[in-house]
Design a protein around this motif. Structure first.
Motif, short mmCIF file in Angstrom:
data_model
loop_
_atom_site.label_atom_id
_atom_site.label_comp_id
_atom_site.label_asym_id
_atom_site.label_seq_id
_atom_site.Cartn_x
_atom_site.Cartn_y
_atom_site.Cartn_z
N ALA A 414 0.83 -1.20 0.00
CA ALA A 414 0.00 0.00 0.00
C ALA A 414 0.86 1.24 0.00
N THR A 415 0.30 2.32 -0.55
CA THR A 415 0.98 3.62 -0.54
C THR A 415 -0.05 4.71 -0.77
N GLY A 416 0.34 5.95 -0.53
CA GLY A 416 -0.59 7.07 -0.62
C GLY A 416 -0.48 7.83 -1.93
N SER A 417 -1.43 8.76 -2.13
CA SER A 417 -1.46 9.60 -3.32
C SER A 417 -2.08 10.95 -2.94
N TYR A 418 -2.55 11.69 -3.94
CA TYR A 418 -3.18 12.99 -3.69
C TYR A 418 -4.68 12.83 -3.44
N SER A 419 -5.34 13.94 -3.09
CA SER A 419 -6.78 13.94 -2.75
C SER A 419 -7.08 13.02 -1.57
N ASN A 420 -6.07 12.82 -0.68
CA ASN A 420 -6.22 11.92 0.47
C ASN A 420 -6.60 10.50 0.05
N LEU A 421 -6.09 10.06 -1.11
CA LEU A 421 -6.33 8.70 -1.59
C LEU A 421 -5.15 7.81 -1.23
N PHE A 422 -5.40 6.52 -1.05
CA PHE A 422 -4.30 5.57 -0.97
C PHE A 422 -4.67 4.32 -1.76
N ARG A 423 -3.64 3.62 -2.24
CA ARG A 423 -3.82 2.46 -3.11
C ARG A 423 -3.36 1.20 -2.40
N VAL A 424 -4.11 0.11 -2.61
CA VAL A 424 -3.73 -1.21 -2.09
C VAL A 424 -3.63 -2.15 -3.29
N PHE A 425 -2.47 -2.81 -3.45
CA PHE A 425 -2.24 -3.72 -4.57
C PHE A 425 -1.96 -5.12 -4.04
N GLY A 426 -2.48 -6.13 -4.75
CA GLY A 426 -2.12 -7.51 -4.45
C GLY A 426 -0.83 -7.85 -5.16
N CYS A 427 0.12 -8.46 -4.45
CA CYS A 427 1.40 -8.78 -5.11
C CYS A 427 1.64 -10.29 -5.17
N ALA A 428 0.62 -11.10 -4.83
CA ALA A 428 0.75 -12.55 -5.00
C ALA A 428 0.70 -12.87 -6.49
N PRO A 429 1.35 -13.94 -6.94
CA PRO A 429 1.32 -14.29 -8.38
C PRO A 429 -0.12 -14.42 -8.89
N GLY A 430 -0.42 -13.75 -9.99
CA GLY A 430 -1.75 -13.83 -10.60
C GLY A 430 -2.76 -12.86 -10.04
N SER A 431 -2.39 -12.12 -9.01
CA SER A 431 -3.35 -11.18 -8.40
C SER A 431 -3.55 -9.96 -9.29
N THR A 432 -4.82 -9.52 -9.39
CA THR A 432 -5.12 -8.28 -10.14
C THR A 432 -5.69 -7.22 -9.19
N GLU A 433 -5.53 -7.43 -7.89
CA GLU A 433 -6.10 -6.51 -6.91
C GLU A 433 -5.42 -5.14 -7.01
N ALA A 434 -6.22 -4.11 -7.21
CA ALA A 434 -5.71 -2.73 -7.26
C ALA A 434 -6.84 -1.82 -6.79
N THR A 435 -6.86 -1.54 -5.49
CA THR A 435 -7.97 -0.82 -4.89
C THR A 435 -7.57 0.62 -4.58
N THR A 436 -8.46 1.55 -4.87
CA THR A 436 -8.25 2.95 -4.51
C THR A 436 -9.20 3.30 -3.37
N LEU A 437 -8.65 3.81 -2.28
CA LEU A 437 -9.46 4.16 -1.11
C LEU A 437 -9.23 5.61 -0.74
N GLU A 438 -10.22 6.19 -0.10
CA GLU A 438 -10.11 7.58 0.33
C GLU A 438 -10.04 7.64 1.85
N ALA A 439 -9.15 8.48 2.38
CA ALA A 439 -9.05 8.64 3.84
C ALA A 439 -10.24 9.47 4.31
N SER A 440 -11.36 8.79 4.52
CA SER A 440 -12.59 9.42 5.01
C SER A 440 -13.41 8.32 5.65
N LYS A 441 -14.59 8.66 6.16
CA LYS A 441 -15.44 7.65 6.79
C LYS A 441 -16.09 6.74 5.75
N ASN A 442 -15.99 7.15 4.48
CA ASN A 442 -16.53 6.32 3.39
C ASN A 442 -15.39 6.03 2.42
#
Length: 515
Positions: A414-442
């Motif tokens: 995981a790592t952060g970005s702008y607009s208070n967003l952070f990204r979570v990536f799956g790094c296991a072989p074959g994973s396509t997980e790439a989630t964008t989340l916002e630092a808020s209650k939602n």
């Protein structure tokens, strides 16, 4: 079925994408509330157990939080997990204590102000129920001990509360009546606070010394045990403690020093990249970290995008590295911004020490320490910003230093970005997980990125082409059509060592999420 027959296990596919949920927020600000500069969080760190969390801010304060949900059932959470006990509750923390770690200083020799901002916090091994941690600003590292102390109260004062006058309030609840030496009772009142000490015939009253009694109440006390100062000419960017529990390193732009926790007046310089002539300087140290289990191994990154692993057993001054990790530049891709965005802002070892995660301005890269030909995976964090590098250079955002983290099981990063967003990536072989989340209650308010981009140049050009078509040239719109803001940046975050739980800082607010 015969006893010798075995059923072949089906090959396990990549783990499913996690469903992230909001857990807690500390220091949430109301709409329109102005953030004070000193309250902005500048460092976050979980301890090894995950039961404590520390944050540092620009005002030089360190705030500690402790986990509360592990105390359920009277059995530690880790033991419950081992017994496959169903745990319905997610990780919950509460405020524990805070203390002023650093104060603003002034270097009179160099006419420089040294700000109190906490750059890094690192937890040390606990002992006798006390917590220990290292905190550093630009120049000075401090070793703190935080311990519960029982409150001591004074009782058995030989004053009669009914006869106390003025401000002479009595602290004791068990105040005995004054007795005379011969066992009689005084028949005159005394002015205890004045100079009128007159006693009845028969002698002085017996004097009873006050008694200090320890009550059951406790107070958390933070005490600075050591101060490690005057060892860095440049700003300290990293502190990392060794698995031996006795030593730690501190790194600035040009040097890495090795310290013993018990000795604060001397350190050993183990890496020095300062050239004889400063005009020949081409790269600086940006981050450094000890291997999690091998006490002789550490890694440091540079502004040129390379990571060097050194072995302390080779020589006292580790000018030559044991391994070098860098990605060769793609031909024809060089531009004015190439070197700037290649600079690594943070590196982290995976828990088992096999992989190193690095963050540069545009990407996260995962390196296998047994393979130095290139990263085993590259994740595009905010590729839609590539056409805007000019604007980012103009407003200095291109020099922002984003941190990165790995999950305890090593399956996600995981790592952060702008607009208070952070990204979570799956790094296991074959994973396509790439989630964008916002630092808020939602946290899931943002549109999810459909898939994990590969690291081929053709895919990068495809992404840029798609952004141009979707209107990503608009300075306030990302690839998903969402408005973004350069002024709200999520630089600091940490992953819980044993669970899928992330703590991240958005300005002065600490947000926590679980999956």
């Amino acid at each position: 079925m015969n006893g010798g027959d075995e059923v072949a296990a089906a090959p396990a596919g990549p783990p499913q994408s996690l469903d992230w949920k909001f857990s807690q927020v500390f220091g949430e600000r109301t709409a329109g509330e102005e953030v004070q500069e000193v309250d902005i969080i500048s460092a976050i760190e979980f301890d090894k157990t995950g039961d404590h969390l520390a944050t540092g801010d620009r005002g030089g304060r360190v705030v500690l939080f402790e986990r509360t949900d592990t105390k359920d059932h009277g059995v530690p959470r880790r033991d419950l997990e081992r017994m496959e006990y169903p745990i319905g509750r997610h990780p919950e923390f509460r405020y524990k204590t805070e203390f002023q770690s650093h104060e603003p200083e002034f270097d009179y020799l160099k006419s420089l102000e040294i700000e109190e901002k906490i750059n890094k916090i690192r937890w040390c091994q606990t002992a006798n129920g006390a917590l220990f941690l290292l905190s550093t600003n630009d120049k000075t590292i401090k070793f703190w001990k935080v311990q519960e102390k029982k409150v001591k109260k004074i009782s058995d004062m030989n004053l009669d509360p009914s006869k106390a006058v003025g401000n002479g309030s009595i602290a004791s609840s068990s105040t005995p009546k004054l007795c005379l030496a011969n066992g009689g009772s005084p028949d005159r009142s005394y002015n205890y606070l004045g100079n009128d000490f007159s006693f009845p015939p028969g002698g002085l009253p017996s004097l009873r010394l006050p008694v200090v009694v320890t009550s059951q109440e406790t107070n958390l006390v933070a005490r600075c045990r050591r101060v490690y100062a005057h060892a860095h000419d440049y700003h300290i960017n990293s502190v990392s403690n060794n698995s031996d529990g006795e030593t730690f390193i501190s790194a600035d732009d040009l040097r890495i020093n090795l310290w013993n926790l018990e000795i604060s007046n001397q350190s050993f310089n183990i890496v020095d990249v300062k050239p004889a002539n400063m005009e020949d300087l081409t790269e600086v140290i940006t981050s450094a970290e000890f291997h999690p289990t091998h006490c002789n191994t550490l890694a440091y990154s540079s502004s040129k995008g390379s990571i060097r692993v050194i072995d302390l057993r080779q020589s006292a001054l580790c000018d030559s590295h044991a391994k070098l990790f860098e990605e060769p530049e793609a031909p024809g891709s060089r531009s004015f911004f190439t070197e700037i965005i290649a600079s690594i802002s943070d590196i982290k070892f995976a828990r088992d020490g096999r992989y190193i995660l690095s963050r540069d301005y545009m990407t996260l890269k995962l390196w296998d320490i047994n393979m130095d030909s290139g990263p085993v995976a590259t994740f595009q964090v905010h590729e839609y910003l590539r056409p805007k590098l000019c604007d980012l250079y103009e407003n200095d955002s291109i020099f922002d230093k984003f941190e990165c983290c790995l999950s305890g099981d090593g399956l996600r990063v995981a790592t952060g970005s702008y607009s208070n967003l952070f990204r979570v990536f799956g790094c296991a072989p074959g994973s396509t997980e790439a989630t964008t989340l916002e630092a808020s209650k939602n946290p899931m308010r943002q549109v999810q990125t459909p898939s994990r981009p590969s690291r081929s140049l053709s895919s990068i050009t495809r992404v840029v082409r798609r952004e141009l078509i979707t209107g990503a040239e608009n300075p306030g719109v990302d690839a998903n059509g969402n408005a973004f803001d350069f002024t709200t940046k999520l630089l600091h975050l940490a992953w819980h060592p044993t669970e899928n739980s992330i703590a991240c800082a958005a300005a002065n607010s600490l947000y926590m999420y679980y999956a």
